[in-house]
Design an enzyme around this catalytic site. Structure first.
Site, mmCIF file in Angstrom:
data_model
loop_
_atom_site.group_PDB
_atom_site.id
_atom_site.type_symbol
_atom_site.label_atom_id
_atom_site.label_comp_id
_atom_site.label_asym_id
_atom_site.label_seq_id
_atom_site.Cartn_x
_atom_site.Cartn_y
_atom_site.Cartn_z
ATOM 1 N N GLU A 1 -103.473 84.149 4.827
ATOM 2 C CA GLU A 1 -104.258 82.964 5.207
ATOM 3 C C GLU A 1 -103.558 82.217 6.344
ATOM 4 O O GLU A 1 -104.187 81.757 7.303
ATOM 5 C CB GLU A 1 -104.422 82.035 4.008
ATOM 6 C CG GLU A 1 -105.256 82.606 2.872
ATOM 7 C CD GLU A 1 -105.365 81.645 1.716
ATOM 8 O OE1 GLU A 1 -105.608 80.449 1.955
ATOM 9 O OE2 GLU A 1 -105.216 82.096 0.570
ATOM 10 N N GLU B 1 -100.045 84.247 2.394
ATOM 11 C CA GLU B 1 -99.305 84.640 3.600
ATOM 12 C C GLU B 1 -100.272 85.067 4.706
ATOM 13 O O GLU B 1 -100.096 84.729 5.874
ATOM 14 C CB GLU B 1 -98.349 85.802 3.279
ATOM 15 C CG GLU B 1 -97.177 85.439 2.377
ATOM 16 C CD GLU B 1 -96.422 86.682 1.887
ATOM 17 O OE1 GLU B 1 -95.666 86.565 0.906
ATOM 18 O OE2 GLU B 1 -96.600 87.768 2.486
ATOM 19 N N ARG C 1 -114.050 69.734 -2.504
ATOM 20 C CA ARG C 1 -115.346 69.082 -2.726
ATOM 21 C C ARG C 1 -116.431 69.874 -2.002
ATOM 22 O O ARG C 1 -116.207 70.357 -0.881
ATOM 23 C CB ARG C 1 -115.340 67.637 -2.199
ATOM 24 C CG ARG C 1 -114.230 66.779 -2.762
ATOM 25 C CD ARG C 1 -114.251 66.669 -4.263
ATOM 26 N NE ARG C 1 -115.500 66.061 -4.776
ATOM 27 C CZ ARG C 1 -115.798 66.021 -6.063
ATOM 28 N NH1 ARG C 1 -115.011 66.592 -6.950
ATOM 29 N NH2 ARG C 1 -116.919 65.467 -6.484
ATOM 30 N N GLY D 1 -101.564 71.785 1.015
ATOM 31 C CA GLY D 1 -101.597 71.696 2.475
ATOM 32 C C GLY D 1 -100.814 72.759 3.214
ATOM 33 O O GLY D 1 -100.415 72.529 4.360
ATOM 34 N N THR D 2 -100.598 73.935 2.632
ATOM 35 C CA THR D 2 -99.862 74.960 3.389
ATOM 36 C C THR D 2 -100.727 75.515 4.517
ATOM 37 O O THR D 2 -100.216 75.845 5.586
ATOM 38 C CB THR D 2 -99.378 76.124 2.484
ATOM 39 O OG1 THR D 2 -100.495 76.828 1.947
ATOM 40 C CG2 THR D 2 -98.476 75.613 1.387
ATOM 41 N N HIS E 1 -111.320 81.148 2.683
ATOM 42 C CA HIS E 1 -111.540 81.503 1.282
ATOM 43 C C HIS E 1 -110.616 82.668 0.939
ATOM 44 O O HIS E 1 -110.562 83.650 1.703
ATOM 45 C CB HIS E 1 -113.017 81.877 1.061
ATOM 46 C CG HIS E 1 -113.339 82.224 -0.349
ATOM 47 N ND1 HIS E 1 -113.412 81.252 -1.339
ATOM 48 C CD2 HIS E 1 -113.593 83.402 -0.957
ATOM 49 C CE1 HIS E 1 -113.690 81.845 -2.490
ATOM 50 N NE2 HIS E 1 -113.810 83.140 -2.296
ATOM 51 N N ARG F 1 -122.771 61.646 -3.536
ATOM 52 C CA ARG F 1 -122.198 62.629 -2.608
ATOM 53 C C ARG F 1 -122.548 62.246 -1.182
ATOM 54 O O ARG F 1 -121.740 62.399 -0.260
ATOM 55 C CB ARG F 1 -122.716 64.028 -2.942
ATOM 56 C CG ARG F 1 -122.146 64.600 -4.233
ATOM 57 C CD ARG F 1 -122.779 65.938 -4.561
ATOM 58 N NE ARG F 1 -122.580 66.889 -3.455
ATOM 59 C CZ ARG F 1 -123.446 67.864 -3.138
ATOM 60 N NH1 ARG F 1 -124.555 68.003 -3.822
ATOM 61 N NH2 ARG F 1 -123.216 68.676 -2.153
ATOM 62 N N ASN G 1 -113.996 77.182 7.223
ATOM 63 C CA ASN G 1 -113.417 77.203 5.880
ATOM 64 C C ASN G 1 -112.612 78.478 5.730
ATOM 65 O O ASN G 1 -112.862 79.470 6.429
ATOM 66 C CB ASN G 1 -114.520 77.169 4.810
ATOM 67 C CG ASN G 1 -113.926 77.058 3.404
ATOM 68 O OD1 ASN G 1 -113.028 76.254 3.159
ATOM 69 N ND2 ASN G 1 -114.424 77.888 2.505
ATOM 70 N N LEU H 1 -119.585 69.836 0.156
ATOM 71 C CA LEU H 1 -120.203 68.876 1.076
ATOM 72 C C LEU H 1 -121.726 69.047 1.051
ATOM 73 O O LEU H 1 -122.238 70.134 0.763
ATOM 74 C CB LEU H 1 -119.650 69.106 2.486
ATOM 75 C CG LEU H 1 -118.143 68.817 2.602
ATOM 76 C CD1 LEU H 1 -117.561 69.424 3.865
ATOM 77 C CD2 LEU H 1 -117.873 67.319 2.542
HETATM 78 C C1 GRF Z 1 -105.830 78.344 -0.294
HETATM 79 O O1 GRF Z 1 -105.576 79.529 -1.026
HETATM 80 C C2 GRF Z 1 -107.243 78.374 0.228
HETATM 81 O O2 GRF Z 1 -107.700 79.675 0.548
HETATM 82 C C3 GRF Z 1 -108.020 77.850 -0.939
HETATM 83 O O3 GRF Z 1 -107.207 76.853 -1.528
HETATM 84 C C4 GRF Z 1 -105.857 77.128 -1.219
HETATM 85 C C5 GRF Z 1 -105.316 75.910 -0.518
HETATM 86 O O4 GRF Z 1 -103.940 76.050 -0.365
HETATM 87 N N1 GRF Z 1 -109.278 77.308 -0.500
HETATM 88 P P1 GRF Z 1 -103.176 75.013 0.598
HETATM 89 O O5 GRF Z 1 -103.535 73.625 0.132
HETATM 90 O O6 GRF Z 1 -103.662 75.262 2.005
HETATM 91 O O7 GRF Z 1 -101.741 75.349 0.404
#
Ligand code: GRF
Length: 214
Positions: free
Chosen positions: A173, A171, A90, A11-12, A108, A64, A106, A92
């Site tokens: 992200e 960082e 997951r 959850g960062t 990535h 699903r 999302n 969707l």
């Molecule tokens: C992140 O690197 C995100 O890009 C990927 O999974 C990781 C989740 O990290 N989809 P967090 O749970 O947000 O710390």
């Protein structure tokens, strides 16, 4: 704008989204955090921020479609009109994606369309790329595909491991995801023919690429 955030783990990115919603110029609030895993650490972050949480455990559904219906119900019941996937592991259903088209984001950890899917840090290292990074995009039924809102470039170091590269990308992200949500909440983002257009953004100063902060 009421937002639901879907998580599966640490959850960062959720925390970065929580923080940006506490800024005066972000007209959004995170009204619900949904986890498919009961022990996701991100649930503690939500609770600490006073945000409602719900666990929709995918292992308790026999399809699903039923799982996605439960997600949809939880989000609508909380009055949310937007969804951010933040480490949600997951896939969707297409129907869910269609119901939430252009209302679900999302993140990535690669510069899409390069390295979609899993293990993208290891694949970037194996490919010998010198630059990788992260992408915030509108989610579409095709995995890790969809109109791109923001990206950040991150160098790959010769001695990088999956872990060191992932930490460096993370960082970035934590800068581009909050910035993308802020721009959307401010009503400055449009999707035109699957290309994202952003109003009054200072591209010259790289506001959307490697922003200094959210
Ligand atoms: C992140 O690197 C995100 O890009 C990927 O999974 C990781 C989740 O990290 N989809 P967090 O749970 O947000 O710390």
């Amino acid at each position: 704008m009421k937002v639901a955030v879907f998580i599966s783990g640490r959850g960062t990115n959720l925390q970065a989204l929580i923080d940006v919603c506490n800024q005066d110029d972000t007209p959004a609030e995170i009204a619900l955090v949904v986890s498919n895993r009961p022990n996701a650490q991100g649930l503690q972050r939500a609770a600490a921020a006073g945000i409602a949480t719900v666990v929709v455990d995918h292992t308790t559904f026999d399809s699903r479609e039923a799982f996605d219906k439960a997600l949809d119900t939880a989000v609508r019941r909380a009055g949310c009109e937007f969804i951010c996937l933040a480490g949600f592991m997951r896939v969707l259903t297409d129907d869910f994606m269609r119901d939430w088209r252009d209302r679900i984001l999302n993140i990535h950890p690669a510069i899409l369309p390069a390295f979609p899917g899993l293990n993208c840090h290891a694949r970037a290292i194996e490919a010998g790329v010198k630059i990788t990074g992260c992408t915030v995009h509108y989610a579409r039924p095709e995995l890790d595909n969809g109109p791109i809102i923001a990206q950040a470039a991150v160098p790959v170091m010769p001695d990088d491991t999956e872990e060191t590269l992932a930490a460096r990308i993370l960082e970035s992200e934590h800068r581009i995801y909050p910035m993308a949500l802020k721009l959307i909440a401010q009503g400055r983002v449009r999707v035109v023919n699957e290309i994202v257009r952003i109003q009054d953004v200072d591209l010259a100063n790289g506001e959307l690429v490697n922003p200094a902060s959210a």
